[in-house]
Design a protein around this motif. Structure first.
Motif, PDB file in Angstrom:
ATOM      1  N   ASP A   1       0.868  -1.188   0.000  1.00 25.59           N
ATOM      2  CA  ASP A   1       0.000   0.000   0.000  1.00 25.59           C
ATOM      3  C   ASP A   1       0.902   1.236   0.000  1.00 25.59           C
ATOM      4  O   ASP A   1       2.121   1.130  -0.144  1.00 25.59           O
ATOM      5  CB  ASP A   1      -0.962  -0.031   1.190  1.00 25.59           C
ATOM      6  N   ASP A   2       0.324   2.419   0.134  1.00 26.29           N
ATOM      7  CA  ASP A   2       1.161   3.622   0.113  1.00 26.29           C
ATOM      8  C   ASP A   2       2.080   3.681   1.329  1.00 26.29           C
ATOM      9  O   ASP A   2       3.216   4.150   1.249  1.00 26.29           O
ATOM     10  CB  ASP A   2       0.283   4.875   0.039  1.00 26.29           C
ATOM     11  N   ALA A   3       1.567   3.208   2.470  1.00 24.90           N
ATOM     12  CA  ALA A   3       2.370   3.118   3.684  1.00 24.90           C
ATOM     13  C   ALA A   3       1.894   1.884   4.442  1.00 24.90           C
ATOM     14  O   ALA A   3       0.782   1.403   4.216  1.00 24.90           O
ATOM     15  CB  ALA A   3       2.193   4.370   4.553  1.00 24.90           C
TER      16      ALA A   3
ATOM     17  N   SER B   1       3.346  12.523   0.992  1.00 25.03           N
ATOM     18  CA  SER B   1       2.192  12.212   0.157  1.00 25.03           C
ATOM     19  C   SER B   1       1.686  10.793   0.418  1.00 25.03           C
ATOM     20  O   SER B   1       0.473  10.543   0.411  1.00 25.03           O
ATOM     21  CB  SER B   1       2.588  12.391  -1.316  1.00 25.03           C
ATOM     22  N   ASP B   2       2.595   9.855   0.660  1.00 20.44           N
ATOM     23  CA  ASP B   2       2.184   8.477   0.951  1.00 20.44           C
ATOM     24  C   ASP B   2       1.485   8.362   2.306  1.00 20.44           C
ATOM     25  O   ASP B   2       0.574   7.553   2.473  1.00 20.44           O
ATOM     26  CB  ASP B   2       3.395   7.540   0.912  1.00 20.44           C
ATOM     27  N   ILE B   3       1.898   9.168   3.274  1.00 16.38           N
ATOM     28  CA  ILE B   3       1.202   9.197   4.567  1.00 16.38           C
ATOM     29  C   ILE B   3      -0.186   9.819   4.389  1.00 16.38           C
ATOM     30  O   ILE B   3      -1.188   9.337   4.931  1.00 16.38           O
ATOM     31  CB  ILE B   3       2.026  10.001   5.608  1.00 16.38           C
TER      32      ILE B   3
ATOM     33  N   THR C   1      -7.060   2.682   2.696  1.00 15.60           N
ATOM     34  CA  THR C   1      -6.052   1.920   1.958  1.00 15.60           C
ATOM     35  C   THR C   1      -6.464   1.849   0.483  1.00 15.60           C
ATOM     36  O   THR C   1      -7.496   2.401   0.095  1.00 15.60           O
ATOM     37  CB  THR C   1      -5.920   0.490   2.516  1.00 15.60           C
ATOM     38  N   ARG C   2      -5.680   1.137  -0.298  1.00 15.65           N
ATOM     39  CA  ARG C   2      -6.017   0.963  -1.714  1.00 15.65           C
ATOM     40  C   ARG C   2      -7.157  -0.051  -1.880  1.00 15.65           C
ATOM     41  O   ARG C   2      -7.752  -0.124  -2.958  1.00 15.65           O
ATOM     42  CB  ARG C   2      -4.787   0.476  -2.467  1.00 15.65           C
ATOM     43  N   ALA C   3      -7.410  -0.846  -0.866  1.00 13.86           N
ATOM     44  CA  ALA C   3      -8.470  -1.848  -0.921  1.00 13.86           C
ATOM     45  C   ALA C   3      -9.765  -1.235  -0.402  1.00 13.86           C
ATOM     46  O   ALA C   3      -9.732  -0.374   0.472  1.00 13.86           O
ATOM     47  CB  ALA C   3      -8.092  -3.052  -0.076  1.00 13.86           C
TER      48      ALA C   3
ATOM     49  N   ILE D   1      -5.375   6.503  -2.733  1.00 15.45           N
ATOM     50  CA  ILE D   1      -3.977   6.336  -3.158  1.00 15.45           C
ATOM     51  C   ILE D   1      -3.472   7.713  -3.566  1.00 15.45           C
ATOM     52  O   ILE D   1      -4.274   8.588  -3.929  1.00 15.45           O
ATOM     53  CB  ILE D   1      -3.896   5.337  -4.355  1.00 15.45           C
ATOM     54  N   ASP D   2      -2.160   7.935  -3.479  1.00 17.63           N
ATOM     55  CA  ASP D   2      -1.646   9.193  -4.034  1.00 17.63           C
ATOM     56  C   ASP D   2      -1.136   8.932  -5.452  1.00 17.63           C
ATOM     57  O   ASP D   2      -0.742   7.823  -5.792  1.00 17.63           O
ATOM     58  CB  ASP D   2      -0.556   9.813  -3.143  1.00 17.63           C
ATOM     59  N   LEU D   3      -1.180   9.970  -6.277  1.00 16.07           N
ATOM     60  CA  LEU D   3      -0.829   9.815  -7.688  1.00 16.07           C
ATOM     61  C   LEU D   3       0.638  10.164  -7.893  1.00 16.07           C
ATOM     62  O   LEU D   3       0.995  11.322  -8.040  1.00 16.07           O
ATOM     63  CB  LEU D   3      -1.738  10.690  -8.557  1.00 16.07           C
ATOM     64  N   SER D   4       1.483   9.132  -7.857  1.00 16.61           N
ATOM     65  CA  SER D   4       2.919   9.353  -8.042  1.00 16.61           C
ATOM     66  C   SER D   4       3.360   8.953  -9.444  1.00 16.61           C
ATOM     67  O   SER D   4       4.154   9.639 -10.066  1.00 16.61           O
ATOM     68  CB  SER D   4       3.713   8.589  -6.984  1.00 16.61           C
ATOM     69  N   ASP D   5       2.853   7.845  -9.960  1.00 20.33           N
ATOM     70  CA  ASP D   5       3.279   7.369 -11.282  1.00 20.33           C
ATOM     71  C   ASP D   5       2.373   7.891 -12.400  1.00 20.33           C
ATOM     72  O   ASP D   5       2.737   7.834 -13.564  1.00 20.33           O
ATOM     73  CB  ASP D   5       3.286   5.837 -11.320  1.00 20.33           C
TER      74      ASP D   5
END
Ligand SMILES: [Mg+2]
Length: 333
Positions: free
Chosen positions: A32-34, A78-80, A152-154, A218-222
């Motif tokens: 997950d992000d964290a 950003s992930d936090i 979370t992403r789920a 989720i954060d948008l990194s990619d």
């Protein structure tokens, strides 16, 4: 087999299989992000780590060390934020060549300290090692979140809306401008800043988490086109994204026009915007959009809807044609 043949995400899956032990105090583990761990008390502890590598993430002469220092903390923050949490403590590992100017490292730390102050983070330790091949900056960030506010992403469900904070494509536009000084764009400085040192959406993430109405985040990194796939994977759902609904600023429109691309392409496939993407039922989506904009001033846009898994990942082009959504974001390896 070499890791270049495996790919970033399959590599992470293999490593998680080797070392990712489930345990009662691990609420969210690898993937997950964290991570979220339960050390007792009302809050969960969030843990994340990310590196900035010379040549891969930055070019030494092209970014001020002070800006880079802000960036290395911002991308972790950003992930936090993506878990609905707030950052608290950081550890920094520096891998440096001996020829590096002392002033460069001190400036890096001034930038890091500025960003840390801004988000209430205490830098509490780290490590210095030598490598003559280039600079590696590795930051571990600890945060916390009320356990009932954790996202979370789920958790995304068919019928949910997919929403994003702010606007997309500005970092990609800034990246392009950084290597094309001849392009005359009035918003050049703002776009470059967005590319070099993003602003993590910490307050927005906390508002979204605290509302208890979102189903996944989720954060948008990619890049949205790739990152939405992680939500689909972890939630077991499909998605339909509408190119015409992606929030793009007039500045991104201008850059896209000058370089012969569509603004929605920069928004969908350009990475490093560090906006938040979250899902919520249609009713909750409206409430969340209002709370985020009222509480933080950041606009929120509906960009698509969550579908059952068999529907896959779809993209509706501006002219109304529906095509498969290819995960064309940035990956390492
Ligand atoms: Mg992330």
């Amino acid at each position: 087999m070499r890791i270049g043949d495996v790919g970033e995400f399959p590599l992470i899956e293999r490593l998680a299989w080797i070392a990712g032990r489930g345990r009662a105090d691990v609420v969210v583990g690898i993937g997950d992000d964290a991570a979220a761990v339960d050390l007792g008390g009302e809050d969960l502890v969030l843990l994340t780590v990310d590196s900035q590598v010379e040549g891969s993430h930055f070019v030494r002469g092209c970014i001020e060390p002070r800006v880079l220092g802000r960036r290395v903390l911002a991308v972790n923050t950003s992930d936090i934020a993506a878990m609905g949490g707030r950052p608290t403590h950081a550890l920094v590992s520096l891998v440096l060549p001996t020829e590096l100017e002392l002033e460069w490292v001190e400036e890096l730390y001034r930038g890091l300290a500025e960003e840390a102050d801004r988000f209430g983070v205490a830098v509490v330790g780290g490590n210095v090692a030598r490598c003559e091949d280039g600079i590696v900056l590795d930051l571990t960030l600890v945060g916390r979140v009320r356990r009932e506010h954790l996202l979370t992403r789920a958790g995304a469900k068919p019928g949910d809306m997919a929403l994003v904070t702010g606007s997309l494509g500005e970092a990609a536009a800034g990246l392009y401008l950084s290597s094309h000084p001849e392009l005359e764009i009035p918003e050049r400085d703002a776009l470059l800043a967005r590319h070099l040192a993003p602003t993590p959406r910490v307050e927005e993430g906390q508002v979204i988490g605290a509302a208890g109405l979102a189903t996944a985040m989720i954060d948008l990194s990619d890049g949205l086109g790739s990152d939405i796939g992680h939500v689909c994977d972890r939630s077991g759902v499909g998605v339909r994204i509408h190119a015409a609904k992606l929030p793009v600023s007039p500045a991104v429109e201008r850059v896209a026009e000058q370089i012969g691309k569509k603004a929605w392409e920069l928004a969908l496939f350009g990475g490093e915007d560090f906006e938040l993407l979250f899902t919520a039922s249609p009713h909750a989506a409206g409430v969340l959009a209002e709370r985020v904009s009222a509480g933080t001033g950041t606009p929120v846009s509906v960009v698509g809807e969550v579908l059952p898994a068999p529907a896959g990942r779809r993209l509706v082009l501006p002219e109304g044609i529906e095509v498969p959504l290819e995960p064309r974001g940035f990956t390492h390896f």
